[in-house]
Design a protein around this motif. Structure first.
Motif, PDB file in Angstrom:
ATOM      1  N   ARG A   4       0.834  -1.210   0.000  1.00  0.00           N
ATOM      2  CA  ARG A   4       0.000   0.000   0.000  1.00  0.00           C
ATOM      3  C   ARG A   4       0.865   1.254   0.000  1.00  0.00           C
ATOM      4  O   ARG A   4       0.561   2.239  -0.668  1.00  0.00           O
ATOM      5  N   ARG A   5       1.986   1.194   0.749  1.00  0.00           N
ATOM      6  CA  ARG A   5       2.883   2.351   0.793  1.00  0.00           C
ATOM      7  C   ARG A   5       3.535   2.580  -0.576  1.00  0.00           C
ATOM      8  O   ARG A   5       3.676   3.714  -1.039  1.00  0.00           O
ATOM      9  N   TRP A   6       3.947   1.476  -1.204  1.00  0.00           N
ATOM     10  CA  TRP A   6       4.502   1.580  -2.546  1.00  0.00           C
ATOM     11  C   TRP A   6       3.502   2.244  -3.497  1.00  0.00           C
ATOM     12  O   TRP A   6       3.851   3.146  -4.252  1.00  0.00           O
ATOM     13  N   MET A  11       1.713   6.751  -6.724  1.00  0.00           N
ATOM     14  CA  MET A  11       0.610   7.620  -7.144  1.00  0.00           C
ATOM     15  C   MET A  11       0.964   9.088  -6.908  1.00  0.00           C
ATOM     16  O   MET A  11       0.544   9.969  -7.670  1.00  0.00           O
ATOM     17  N   LEU A  12       1.758   9.346  -5.849  1.00  0.00           N
ATOM     18  CA  LEU A  12       2.220  10.713  -5.630  1.00  0.00           C
ATOM     19  C   LEU A  12       3.109  11.150  -6.796  1.00  0.00           C
ATOM     20  O   LEU A  12       3.018  12.297  -7.269  1.00  0.00           O
ATOM     21  N   GLY A  13       3.948  10.228  -7.288  1.00  0.00           N
ATOM     22  CA  GLY A  13       4.768  10.539  -8.454  1.00  0.00           C
ATOM     23  C   GLY A  13       3.931  10.799  -9.688  1.00  0.00           C
ATOM     24  O   GLY A  13       4.246  11.690 -10.486  1.00  0.00           O
ATOM     25  N   VAL A  14       2.842  10.024  -9.851  1.00  0.00           N
ATOM     26  CA  VAL A  14       1.940  10.255 -10.978  1.00  0.00           C
ATOM     27  C   VAL A  14       1.327  11.648 -10.888  1.00  0.00           C
ATOM     28  O   VAL A  14       1.215  12.373 -11.894  1.00  0.00           O
ATOM     29  N   ARG A  15       0.947  12.056  -9.665  1.00  0.00           N
ATOM     30  CA  ARG A  15       0.373  13.399  -9.491  1.00  0.00           C
ATOM     31  C   ARG A  15       1.400  14.474  -9.812  1.00  0.00           C
ATOM     32  O   ARG A  15       1.074  15.494 -10.430  1.00  0.00           O
ATOM     33  N   PHE A  16       2.674  14.256  -9.395  1.00  0.00           N
ATOM     34  CA  PHE A  16       3.708  15.231  -9.701  1.00  0.00           C
ATOM     35  C   PHE A  16       3.877  15.391 -11.215  1.00  0.00           C
ATOM     36  O   PHE A  16       4.136  16.486 -11.719  1.00  0.00           O
ATOM     37  N   ALA A  17       3.748  14.271 -11.942  1.00  0.00           N
ATOM     38  CA  ALA A  17       3.944  14.317 -13.396  1.00  0.00           C
ATOM     39  C   ALA A  17       2.901  15.178 -14.085  1.00  0.00           C
ATOM     40  O   ALA A  17       3.201  15.880 -15.055  1.00  0.00           O
ATOM     41  N   PHE A  18       1.654  15.159 -13.551  1.00  0.00           N
ATOM     42  CA  PHE A  18       0.564  15.849 -14.243  1.00  0.00           C
ATOM     43  C   PHE A  18       0.115  17.130 -13.549  1.00  0.00           C
ATOM     44  O   PHE A  18      -0.693  17.874 -14.104  1.00  0.00           O
ATOM     45  N   THR A  19       0.634  17.381 -12.348  1.00  0.00           N
ATOM     46  CA  THR A  19       0.229  18.606 -11.632  1.00  0.00           C
ATOM     47  C   THR A  19       1.434  19.455 -11.259  1.00  0.00           C
ATOM     48  O   THR A  19       1.333  20.299 -10.366  1.00  0.00           O
ATOM     49  N   GLY A  20       2.567  19.200 -11.916  1.00  0.00           N
ATOM     50  CA  GLY A  20       3.788  19.941 -11.577  1.00  0.00           C
ATOM     51  C   GLY A  20       3.950  21.219 -12.364  1.00  0.00           C
ATOM     52  O   GLY A  20       5.081  21.694 -12.515  1.00  0.00           O
ATOM     53  N   GLY A  21       2.866  21.738 -12.888  1.00  0.00           N
ATOM     54  CA  GLY A  21       2.960  22.972 -13.644  1.00  0.00           C
ATOM     55  C   GLY A  21       3.525  22.748 -15.035  1.00  0.00           C
ATOM     56  O   GLY A  21       3.571  21.635 -15.558  1.00  0.00           O
TER      57      GLY A  21
END
Length: 781
Positions: A4-6, A11-21
């Protein structure tokens, strides 16, 4: 809990990819484009087996001439078909004349009705060609009115030239072997027996497939690392707010996975576009319909799973040598020297897998998996050794011009990025050199000399039985580009009207024509010659056949063949002896009887077939097509062919053409991916470039430094690729039992192709480089 931690960190990395400006979106887009290009080519590769199968099925479904029953009688469901195929320049035009004999006559695939006499139904490509100016010569040969367009079911490719023409009177041409007319009651043949493929050609195809796909895999691995430096700085900021090193790696893996998943979407889009465009492209005479290119669901699923998995693994492996701290990335310092020993293990392991077959050969079955794994390890060895080679060489480079020093210092700081860009080129060149060595060494085995005497004739024309030879030859002499015509009529005579035991040839022609067949000495119209000692009569008792007064029969009948004409001919007195000459077509010496027209008379003509051998003026444009147009006027069922001194056999030419098409696609991918990588590197360095310009560095100096940064790794990569490629080629040739020969011209052409791709990419990136070299690039928000 750990899983679950993995998942949460990725998923946090996925968010960074699409919400990193803007930066995050740009990096994700670059990764997606790079991965997408590779995925598109992989999907195209998974679709090729289906394309080959569909092409073979279409070819089989329309088969007609040569597979009908010999005793088939006229019925309500029979069709008369004549082969009237021709060539236009270097392209074959498949043609059929059809005449239905009843209401239930089988309709050829791709047609919705039969054309009437003089009408034609043509393929879309042929319709366009006949409308164009280059097709003017072909229009003269195909004068029928076009009344329809063929459907896809009757064609093996979108660019194929095919026509069906309505005809009448084909029944009278059925009994002639040279008329190419038959009665059929259906189309298509059943595949009988197991295909006995040549193991050497299987090996060549397997090696070619691995060589073509390896650069794709290398580029996908490089694409997921686009923007790695900027990503690592973001991860350092993440450490600052409390994340540990393992979490940052999982976040980076999630970001790479997001880019690869977006790349799958891009790749699917690129593939659909390329699939649609493929219908209008023809390479080396091959074309396909878009419907042929349907990827295997299992292989497409494998690509969909393998690409994101590879992206995660590549990212985790790349971050093993990077220490990300809250205040920065330690990779900015001098990295530890790369180790050589494990990099050498990969090519050595590849040679070890190939070694059993190097010693035993592949004359029978061989282990395809061992061959594929061995070739893959050797080519992967290029990608493993290149970073070490680049690092070792650039660390020893000395001083020079300002542009040289800028390039060398940049390479010394981050040689890995430069090596990654060149890896795909190096792998492609190494594989291409190995394939080139195999093709050159094997060509003599699969390309045989025909023995045809090209100095005596360049074209052959065969007339159907019943077509007068002399008028046809006169027309051929008037054709544009024809220097001379050697024409005669020939047939077979036997010692009995049925089931003859001794047979030989009989030819009728002028004295000039007979001198082209044998050494006849003095000759005048009315003479008859007997040729003794010819290779063609090695099993025939010519002394018995040539006895004066003996009655022989032209076109004798046999129990297992249609009834012949059985025309009687008596051996005359006063025959002269002629010495045999080598055949024009490289066949055995012609023997038998040679008759001048006056000695033959008109009675023998129905059993004789006219032949003409033409010498051409090669300086006349389209001389061969002018001859073919004349042949079509003489008799649509006459056959013309171009003579050549060599011919390929065993599928060797098809495999070579297929691999050349694949190599063209791979080199296009290499160029596109290199361009994306180059643009990404320039974007990463835009502030540095702007700062150098602001301090007075000339733009010419910076442009040269970018060129040096590309040229040095490329030169090192091509040297390594040539070394590995020569070694792989030598190993594969030893497996096939061929002598190891190095085609240095081929090696230079392959390396030159790699240099050309890199130079083209550098030129295409210059506009962005010039735009980035502005002082306002220092502006920060």
């Amino acid at each position: 809990m750990k899983a679950r931690r993995w998942a949460a960190d990725m998923m946090l990395g996925v968010r960074f990819a699409f919400t990193g400006g803007r930066e995050g979106w740009l990096r994700a887009a670059l990764t997606a484009v790079g991965v997408g290009l590779g995925v598109a080519l992989l999907l195209m590769a998974t679709a090729l087996p289906n394309a080959f199968v569909v092409r073979a099925e279409r070819e089989n479904a329309r088969t007609d001439i040569g597979y009908s029953a010999a005793d088939l009688k006229r019925a309500d469901d029979t069709l008369l078909v004549a082969d009237v195929s021709t060539d236009f320049r270097d392209t074959t035009v498949r043609g059929r004349e059809v005449q239905p004999e009843g209401a239930k006559a089988p309709l050829p695939p791709g047609l919705d009705r039969f054309p009437a006499k003089g009408e034609m139904i043509v393929s879309p490509a042929l319709r366009e060609l006949l409308k164009s100016d280059p097709g003017a010569l072909l229009r003269e040969r195909l004068p029928g009115a076009i009344v329809g367009t063929m459907g896809e079911a009757g064609l093996v490719g979108s660019g194929e030239l095919v026509f069906y023409r309505g005809a009448d009177g084909l029944a009278s041409r059925l009994d002639s072997e040279t008329s190419r007319a038959e009665r059929v009651d259906g189309f298509g043949i059943k595949n009988s027996g197991k295909d006995q493929s040549d193991p050497i050609l299987i090996l060549l195809s397997l090696v070619g497939l691995v060589v073509l796909l390896m650069p794709v895999a290398v580029f996908i691995a490089a694409a997921v690392r686009f923007g790695g430096d900027r990503r690592d700085r973001r991860l350092a900021a993440l450490r600052l707010v409390g994340a540990d090193s393992r979490m940052t790696r999982r976040v980076a893996a999630g970001e790479a996975m997001a880019g690869s998943l977006l790349g799958l979407v891009f790749g699917a889009g690129f593939f659909l576009v390329a699939r649609q465009l493929a219908g209008g492209v023809e390479l080396l005479g091959y074309s396909v319909f878009p419907s042929y290119l349907n990827p295997s669901p299992l292989l497409a699923l494998l690509v969909a799973v393998a690409v994101p998995t590879a992206a995660v693994l590549v990212t985790l492996i790349a971050l093993r040598g990077v220490v990300i701290e809250p205040l920065g990335v330690v990779r900015a310092g001098r990295p530890a020297r790369r180790r050589l020993w494990w990099r050498l293990l990969l090519p050595l392991a590849g040679l070890a897998l190939l070694f059993p077959m190097i010693t035993k050969g592949v004359e029978g079955d061989f282990n395809e998996y061992m061959v594929a794994a061995g070739v893959i390890l050797l080519l992967v060895g290029v990608t493993a050794l290149l970073p070490w080679v680049v690092e070792s060489v650039v660390s020893r480079l000395g001083s020079g011009s300002v542009s040289w020093q800028l390039a060398v210092r940049s390479l010394q700081m981050n040689s890995g990025a430069a090596a990654r860009m060149v890896n795909g080129v190096a792998v492609a060149v190494a594989g291409a050199i190995a394939l080139q060595m195999m093709f050159v060494s094997m060509e003599s085995d699969y390309t045989k000399p025909t023995g045809q005497d090209m100095s005596r004739a360049q074209m052959e024309v065969t007339l159907p039985a019943g077509t007068p030879t002399a008028p046809a030859a006169a027309n051929l002499r008037e054709a544009r580009g024809v220097k001379s015509v050697l024409d005669f009529s020939s047939g077979y005579v036997g010692d009995a009207s049925q089931n003859a035991e001794n047979t030989t040839q009989l030819a009728v022609g002028t004295c000039a024509a007979l001198r082209g067949i044998a050494d006849v000495g003095s000759c005048s119209d009315g003479d008859v010659f007997v040729v003794r000692g010819a290779e063609g009569d090695s099993g025939t008792d010519m002394a018995k056949l040539a006895a004066v007064g003996r009655e022989l029969y032209l076109d004798p009948s046999y129990d297992d063949a249609p009834k012949g004409l059985e025309i009687p001919w008596t051996v005359p007195e006063g025959m002269k002896t002629a010495e045999p000459r080598p055949g024009l077509l490289g066949d055995e010496e012609r023997g038998g009887f040679l008759l001048t027209p006056k000695a033959a008379g008109p009675d023998l003509a129905p059993a004789l077939t006219g032949q003409a051998y033409l010498r051409l003026d090669e300086s006349v444009p389209d001389a061969r097509d002018h001859v073919r147009n004349t042949v079509a006027v003489v008799d649509p069922l006459a056959r013309s062919r171009t003579l050549s001194d060599a011919e390929s056999a065993g599928g060797f030419g098809a495999i070579r053409d297929g691999l050349l098409i694949g190599a063209t696609c791979v080199m296009a991918l290499i160029g596109a991916s290199l361009l994306v990588g180059q643009l990404e590197q320039l974007r990463e360095r835009r502030k540095l470039l702007a700062a150098l310009v602001a301090f007075g560095t000339r733009r010419r100096t910076l442009s040269l430094s970018v060129l040096w940064q590309t040229a040095v790794p490329v030169a090192l990569g091509l040297v390594l690729a040539a070394t590995i490629g020569l070694g792989l080629g030598a190993a594969l040739l030893t497996m096939t039992g061929e002598a190891v020969r190095v085609d240095w011209a081929g090696v230079l052409s392959m390396t030159g192709m790699g240099v050309a791709v890199v130079l083209a990419v550098t030129l295409c990136s210059l506009p962005l480089l010039l735009r980035l070299m502005r002082p306002d690039g220092l502006r920060a928000e």
